[in-house]
Design a protein around this motif. Structure first.
Motif, mmCIF file in Angstrom:
data_model
loop_
_atom_site.group_PDB
_atom_site.id
_atom_site.type_symbol
_atom_site.label_atom_id
_atom_site.label_comp_id
_atom_site.label_asym_id
_atom_site.label_seq_id
_atom_site.Cartn_x
_atom_site.Cartn_y
_atom_site.Cartn_z
ATOM 1 N N LEU A 221 0.804 -1.231 0.000
ATOM 2 C CA LEU A 221 0.000 0.000 0.000
ATOM 3 C C LEU A 221 0.839 1.283 0.000
ATOM 4 C CD1 LEU A 221 -3.015 -0.935 2.349
ATOM 5 C CD2 LEU A 221 -2.933 -0.908 -0.161
ATOM 6 N N PHE A 222 2.148 1.143 -0.226
ATOM 7 C CA PHE A 222 2.960 2.367 -0.289
ATOM 8 C C PHE A 222 2.516 3.186 -1.501
ATOM 9 C CE2 PHE A 222 6.600 4.994 -1.422
ATOM 10 C CZ PHE A 222 6.955 5.525 -0.191
ATOM 11 N N GLY A 223 2.148 4.425 -1.264
ATOM 12 C CA GLY A 223 1.734 5.304 -2.355
ATOM 13 C C GLY A 223 0.318 5.060 -2.855
ATOM 14 N N VAL A 224 -0.485 4.397 -2.023
ATOM 15 C CA VAL A 224 -1.821 4.032 -2.517
ATOM 16 C C VAL A 224 -2.746 5.238 -2.681
ATOM 17 C CG1 VAL A 224 -2.962 3.552 -0.291
ATOM 18 C CG2 VAL A 224 -3.633 2.283 -2.341
ATOM 19 N N VAL A 225 -2.566 6.272 -1.836
ATOM 20 C CA VAL A 225 -3.469 7.426 -1.941
ATOM 21 C C VAL A 225 -3.259 8.119 -3.290
ATOM 22 C CG1 VAL A 225 -4.117 9.666 -0.965
ATOM 23 C CG2 VAL A 225 -3.615 7.741 0.550
ATOM 24 N N ASN A 226 -4.335 8.275 -4.005
ATOM 25 C CA ASN A 226 -4.382 8.880 -5.345
ATOM 26 C C ASN A 226 -3.754 8.016 -6.444
ATOM 27 O OD1 ASN A 226 -5.836 11.037 -4.448
ATOM 28 N ND2 ASN A 226 -4.068 12.379 -4.170
ATOM 29 N N ARG A 227 -3.379 6.777 -6.086
ATOM 30 C CA ARG A 227 -2.878 5.853 -7.105
ATOM 31 C C ARG A 227 -4.095 5.276 -7.841
ATOM 32 N NH1 ARG A 227 0.772 1.169 -4.711
ATOM 33 N NH2 ARG A 227 -1.158 0.049 -4.309
ATOM 34 N N ALA A 228 -3.914 4.942 -9.128
ATOM 35 C CA ALA A 228 -5.001 4.292 -9.868
ATOM 36 C C ALA A 228 -5.298 2.953 -9.195
ATOM 37 C CB ALA A 228 -4.602 4.083 -11.321
ATOM 38 N N LYS A 229 -6.535 2.544 -9.228
ATOM 39 C CA LYS A 229 -6.910 1.280 -8.591
ATOM 40 C C LYS A 229 -6.240 0.103 -9.284
ATOM 41 C CE LYS A 229 -11.151 3.237 -7.024
ATOM 42 N NZ LYS A 229 -12.301 3.877 -7.677
ATOM 43 N N ALA A 230 -5.969 -0.917 -8.482
ATOM 44 C CA ALA A 230 -5.417 -2.171 -9.000
ATOM 45 C C ALA A 230 -4.102 -1.984 -9.754
ATOM 46 C CB ALA A 230 -6.462 -2.881 -9.891
ATOM 47 N N LYS A 231 -3.183 -1.166 -9.201
ATOM 48 C CA LYS A 231 -1.936 -0.899 -9.926
ATOM 49 C C LYS A 231 -0.658 -1.226 -9.147
ATOM 50 C CE LYS A 231 -2.992 0.672 -14.105
ATOM 51 N NZ LYS A 231 -4.339 0.081 -14.185
ATOM 52 N N ILE B 214 -6.788 6.647 7.083
ATOM 53 C CA ILE B 214 -6.508 7.271 5.780
ATOM 54 C C ILE B 214 -5.404 8.322 5.935
ATOM 55 C CG2 ILE B 214 -7.483 8.733 3.962
ATOM 56 C CD1 ILE B 214 -10.173 7.197 4.508
ATOM 57 N N ALA B 215 -5.409 9.028 7.053
ATOM 58 C CA ALA B 215 -4.348 10.006 7.305
ATOM 59 C C ALA B 215 -2.994 9.294 7.343
ATOM 60 C CB ALA B 215 -4.607 10.745 8.617
ATOM 61 N N TYR B 216 -2.994 8.087 7.906
ATOM 62 C CA TYR B 216 -1.747 7.311 7.929
ATOM 63 C C TYR B 216 -1.375 6.854 6.518
ATOM 64 C CZ TYR B 216 1.339 3.278 8.520
ATOM 65 O OH TYR B 216 2.372 2.399 8.396
ATOM 66 N N LEU B 217 -2.342 6.354 5.768
ATOM 67 C CA LEU B 217 -2.060 5.901 4.396
ATOM 68 C C LEU B 217 -1.464 7.051 3.570
ATOM 69 C CD1 LEU B 217 -5.226 3.731 3.498
ATOM 70 C CD2 LEU B 217 -2.962 2.926 4.221
ATOM 71 N N ALA B 218 -1.922 8.280 3.856
ATOM 72 C CA ALA B 218 -1.430 9.441 3.113
ATOM 73 C C ALA B 218 0.054 9.693 3.372
ATOM 74 C CB ALA B 218 -2.252 10.675 3.466
ATOM 75 N N THR B 219 0.561 9.182 4.506
ATOM 76 C CA THR B 219 1.990 9.378 4.806
ATOM 77 C C THR B 219 2.861 8.339 4.082
ATOM 78 O OG1 THR B 219 2.069 7.882 6.722
ATOM 79 C CG2 THR B 219 1.401 10.166 7.152
ATOM 80 N N LEU B 220 2.228 7.313 3.526
ATOM 81 C CA LEU B 220 2.991 6.249 2.866
ATOM 82 C C LEU B 220 3.327 6.664 1.437
ATOM 83 C CD1 LEU B 220 0.842 3.155 3.989
ATOM 84 C CD2 LEU B 220 2.830 4.154 5.139
#
Ligand code: HEC
Length: 193
Positions: free
Chosen positions: A115-125, A178-184
């Motif tokens: 999930l590194f960089g998952v925020v705003n990444r295209a789905k399933a990528k 989600i705030a945590y995911l945004a830091t990844l």
């Protein structure tokens, strides 16, 4: 016709009658037994759900925290809480995801994608991860809102997803997560102010 034959006929008629009455009694007793429980319990079980739904509707956005994702908008509620969300707390909540997801850059996929960089990444990528057809077919990016919706109730957001997770209904917990995911990310995604 002698009396012996009469007795035989009477006997046959009697046993036929006995068989009919016996069968009827047996059918009645079994069908009664089957009907007794569900006949009463089904409407009773449906009632609390209807009441909960009505309460949920009455409480509306006010009680976003802990609200069950039953129908309604479950994406935006957590997004509204993002300005005050705690990534620190979200890191702790991520323990629920760790059995399947890695979070560090370059770590291999687990049961679920890295999930590194998952925020705003295209789905399933995520590189090298074999997604479900349902996820591949889902277009768009993992915006805060989409993430919130998916994490709240994965199967309602992506019917047929292979992510076996029941969901995180509490909006405040989702906001922190989600705030945590945004830091990844190499450059953390800024939260809305
Ligand atoms: C039991 C394993 C499991 C758990 C627990 C789990 N996931 Fe997943 N997750 C998956 C799988 C498998 C997929 C791929 C889904 C698909 O292809 O349909 C996935 C996909 C995702 C995606 C989409 C990623 C992409 O690259 O498109 C996100 C975001 C996600 N999970 C977040 C989470 C979060 C946040 C948690 C914790 C609250 C969590 N997951 C818990 C297994 C899991």
């Amino acid at each position: 016709m002698d009396s012996f034959e009469m007795t035989k006929i009477a006997g046959a008629v009697l046993s036929a009658l006995l068989l009919i009455v016996g069968t009827k009694t047996f059918i009645e007793s079994t069908s009664h037994r089957k009907l007794a429980t569900p006949g009463y319990e089904l409407p009773a079980a449906a009632e609390p759900a209807a009441v909960a739904g009505a309460e949920g509707a009455a409480a509306e956005g006010a009680a976003a925290e802990g609200a069950a994702p039953a129908g309604g908008d479950i994406g935006p509620d957590a997004v509204a809480l993002l300005p005050k969300a705690s990534a620190e707390n979200g890191k702790a909540i991520f323990a629920k995801c760790k059995s399947c997801h890695t979070a560090d850059k370059g770590k291999p996929n687990g049961v679920g994608p890295n999930l590194f960089g998952v925020v705003n990444r295209a789905k399933a990528k995520a590189d090298g991860f074999k997604y479900s057809e349902a996820m591949v077919a889902k277009s768009g990016e993992w915006t805060f809102e989409n993430l919130s919706h998916f994490i709240a109730d994965p199967k309602s957001y992506v019917a047929g997803t292979k992510m076996v997770f029941k969901g995180l209904p509490a909006a405040a917990e989702r906001a922190d997560l989600i705030a945590y995911l945004a830091t990844l990310a190499d450059t953390p995604v800024p939260l809305p102010k």
